[in-house]
Design a protein around this motif. Structure first.
Motif, PDB file in Angstrom:
ATOM      1  N   VAL A 299       7.266  51.907 -17.855  1.00 17.67           N
ATOM      2  CA  VAL A 299       6.099  51.028 -17.971  1.00 17.67           C
ATOM      3  C   VAL A 299       5.166  51.297 -16.794  1.00 17.67           C
ATOM      4  CG1 VAL A 299       5.324  48.622 -17.993  1.00 17.67           C
ATOM      5  CG2 VAL A 299       7.428  49.262 -19.192  1.00 17.67           C
ATOM      6  N   ALA A 300       3.879  51.407 -17.055  1.00 20.47           N
ATOM      7  CA  ALA A 300       2.893  51.678 -16.011  1.00 20.47           C
ATOM      8  C   ALA A 300       2.664  50.444 -15.145  1.00 20.47           C
ATOM      9  CB  ALA A 300       1.568  52.107 -16.636  1.00 20.47           C
ATOM     10  N   PRO A 301       2.350  50.634 -13.848  1.00 23.95           N
ATOM     11  CA  PRO A 301       2.085  49.484 -12.967  1.00 23.95           C
ATOM     12  C   PRO A 301       1.054  48.514 -13.527  1.00 23.95           C
ATOM     13  CG  PRO A 301       2.299  51.479 -11.663  1.00 23.95           C
ATOM     14  CD  PRO A 301       2.318  51.912 -13.109  1.00 23.95           C
ATOM     15  N   ARG A 302      -0.014  49.025 -14.101  1.00 19.92           N
ATOM     16  CA  ARG A 302      -1.064  48.144 -14.633  1.00 19.92           C
ATOM     17  C   ARG A 302      -0.510  47.223 -15.725  1.00 19.92           C
ATOM     18  NH1 ARG A 302      -6.748  48.045 -14.944  1.00 19.92           N
ATOM     19  NH2 ARG A 302      -7.283  46.048 -15.882  1.00 19.92           N
TER      20      ARG A 302
ATOM     21  N   ASP B 129     -14.306  43.983  -1.297  1.00 10.72           N
ATOM     22  CA  ASP B 129     -14.665  45.171  -0.517  1.00 10.72           C
ATOM     23  C   ASP B 129     -13.490  45.677   0.321  1.00 10.72           C
ATOM     24  OD1 ASP B 129     -14.560  43.097   1.291  1.00 10.72           O
ATOM     25  OD2 ASP B 129     -16.485  43.534   2.240  1.00 10.72           O
ATOM     26  N   ALA B 130     -12.275  45.237  -0.003  1.00  9.72           N
ATOM     27  CA  ALA B 130     -11.091  45.684   0.735  1.00  9.72           C
ATOM     28  C   ALA B 130     -10.889  47.186   0.555  1.00  9.72           C
ATOM     29  CB  ALA B 130      -9.857  44.928   0.256  1.00  9.72           C
TER      30      ALA B 130
ATOM     31  N   LEU C 198      -5.159  48.498  -9.394  1.00  6.92           N
ATOM     32  CA  LEU C 198      -6.209  47.495  -9.572  1.00  6.92           C
ATOM     33  C   LEU C 198      -7.573  48.174  -9.498  1.00  6.92           C
ATOM     34  CD1 LEU C 198      -4.755  44.666  -7.300  1.00  6.92           C
ATOM     35  CD2 LEU C 198      -4.728  44.765  -9.808  1.00  6.92           C
ATOM     36  N   PRO C 199      -8.325  48.215 -10.590  1.00 10.26           N
ATOM     37  CA  PRO C 199      -9.560  49.005 -10.612  1.00 10.26           C
ATOM     38  C   PRO C 199     -10.698  48.414  -9.796  1.00 10.26           C
ATOM     39  CG  PRO C 199      -9.295  47.808 -12.671  1.00 10.26           C
ATOM     40  CD  PRO C 199      -8.029  47.596 -11.898  1.00 10.26           C
TER      41      PRO C 199
ATOM     42  N   VAL D   6      -1.268  40.707  -8.682  1.00 13.23           N
ATOM     43  CA  VAL D   6      -1.977  39.615  -9.357  1.00 13.23           C
ATOM     44  C   VAL D   6      -2.640  38.707  -8.324  1.00 13.23           C
ATOM     45  CG1 VAL D   6      -1.695  37.524 -10.746  1.00 13.23           C
ATOM     46  CG2 VAL D   6      -0.515  39.630 -11.412  1.00 13.23           C
ATOM     47  N   ALA D   7      -1.892  38.359  -7.285  1.00 13.24           N
ATOM     48  CA  ALA D   7      -2.462  37.516  -6.235  1.00 13.24           C
ATOM     49  C   ALA D   7      -3.636  38.215  -5.545  1.00 13.24           C
ATOM     50  CB  ALA D   7      -1.382  37.156  -5.219  1.00 13.24           C
ATOM     51  N   ALA D   8      -3.483  39.503  -5.266  1.00 12.59           N
ATOM     52  CA  ALA D   8      -4.575  40.255  -4.634  1.00 12.59           C
ATOM     53  C   ALA D   8      -5.796  40.314  -5.540  1.00 12.59           C
ATOM     54  CB  ALA D   8      -4.103  41.666  -4.295  1.00 12.59           C
ATOM     55  N   ARG D   9      -5.565  40.465  -6.813  1.00  9.16           N
ATOM     56  CA  ARG D   9      -6.667  40.516  -7.787  1.00  9.16           C
ATOM     57  C   ARG D   9      -7.542  39.265  -7.694  1.00  9.16           C
ATOM     58  NH1 ARG D   9      -4.624  41.321 -13.807  1.00  9.16           N
ATOM     59  NH2 ARG D   9      -5.107  43.535 -13.584  1.00  9.16           N
TER      60      ARG D   9
END
Length: 337
Positions: free
Chosen positions: A19-22, A132-133, A155-156, A123-126
């Motif tokens: 399974v892909a990370p995304r 601009d990180a 995360l795109p 998810v939390a970072a999203r």
């Protein structure tokens, strides 16, 4: 109700790379959204003592959609690598049909746990990291850090350029640096945890530390911290003063207050449960705000929840079920009479 007859047996090798990370990230985010809606539940955990170790049990059940449940049993035996040549953590996840009890799959829990934990941080970072990180820091460079790097890079909305890593084991830090270089990032091993954090926009801590390794002075305004290592009451990675300064978002507040960095901050008198900004499910479902200012510091206090295991196990099972090469057996079929 499931109609597929066989129970799938999935090893770590069967699961890795399937399974892909995304996809893990999206599934875990959906699980937290379902938690907010009340359509999935994480049940009380269990603890079974062993000899020189213990077993920990977590479970979750979905009340709509798949109508499946996952029960995870992990053994934690710290002396294993030196004494028995075995991993410290070993275990399995049993995925079942919640409408009739049929065992759908028995799968390795280590790969699932690593991937779903990293996905939860992503998810939390999203929702909480600055858009601009560009610079990442990793304190603790084991398998969990590798999974976190892969998930964050999936995360795109972010354009990460640099990674700084630190681990007490220099070889471990070097391996994570090579992994980051393979992604085309500017990667370097730092001389200390504080040096790795200097200038970082996102910091991931995934260590077994019993004492704080990240302090208030190490983190600049606007930083997002994923605190992953404190998964029992004996661990603590984030200093109480930093927790008090930050907006704290736990995966499960009650659990973090008992075994996460929140527990240590409360014990130190630096904050109370009422000072928690929100649970991740509330942020994901938009019932509580995420980041509202560029200078806010956020700490995601990740202690791990079985809704993440269920989400990840569902992904793996559905992929494996479609794969003709997957092993299966008639696990609970009645014997001939």
């Amino acid at each position: 109700m499931e109609t597929f007859g066989e129970t799938l047996i999935l090893t770590r090798a069967d699961i890795a790379g399937r399974v892909a990370p995304r996809d893990y990230i999206d599934a875990v985010e959906d699980a937290f959204r379902a938690l907010a809606a009340g359509s999935v539940a994480s049940l009380a955990g269990g603890h079974v003592p062993g000899e020189r170790g213990a077993f920990h049990i977590k479970s979750a059940v979905a009340h709509d959609g798949t109508r499946r449940a996952a029960i995870k049993i992990n053994g934690n035996f710290p002396g294993n690598p030196g004494s028995n040549g075995l991993p410290t953590i070993q275990g399995c996840i049993v995925l079942v049909d919640a409408t009739n009890g049929r065992v759908l799959a028995i799968m390795d829990s280590i790969e699932i746990t690593a991937q779903r934990t990293a996905a939860a941080s992503a998810v939390a970072a999203r929702h909480l990291a600055r858009r601009d990180a560009t610079t990442l820091a990793f304190i603790g460079c084991g398998v969990q850090a590798h999974c976190h790097l892969d998930c964050l890079l999936a995360l795109p909305q972010f354009a990460f350029r640099a990674v700084r890593v630190f681990d007490l084991d220099g070889a471990c830090a070097a391996r994570l640096r090579e992994h980051a270089l393979g992604h085309g990032l500017d990667a370097a091993v730092a001389a200390s945890a504080a040096a790795a954090c200097a200038g970082a926009d996102i910091i991931v801590t995934c260590t077994p530390s019993a004492e704080p390794i990240i302090h208030a002075a190490d983190v600049r305004p606007g930083t997002f911290v994923a605190a992953v290592g404190a998964d029992n009451a004996h661990k603590n990675e984030i200093a109480a003063a930093l927790m008090a300064r930050a907006r704290v978002v736990p995966d499960i507040t009650a659990q973090a207050a008992a075994m996460g960095d929140l527990r240590a901050a409360i014990a130190a008198g630096a904050m109370t449960v009422d000072a928690v900004h929100a649970e991740l499910s509330a942020v994901v479902s938009a019932t509580r705000p995420g980041r509202t200012r560029d200078d806010e510091i956020f700490v995601f206090d990740s202690t791990g929840t079985a809704i993440e295991d269920l989400a990840a196990a569902n992904l793996v099972y559905d992929s494996a079920r479609a794969d003709r090469a997957t092993r299966g057996l008639e696990f609970n079929s009645a014997p001939p009479r």
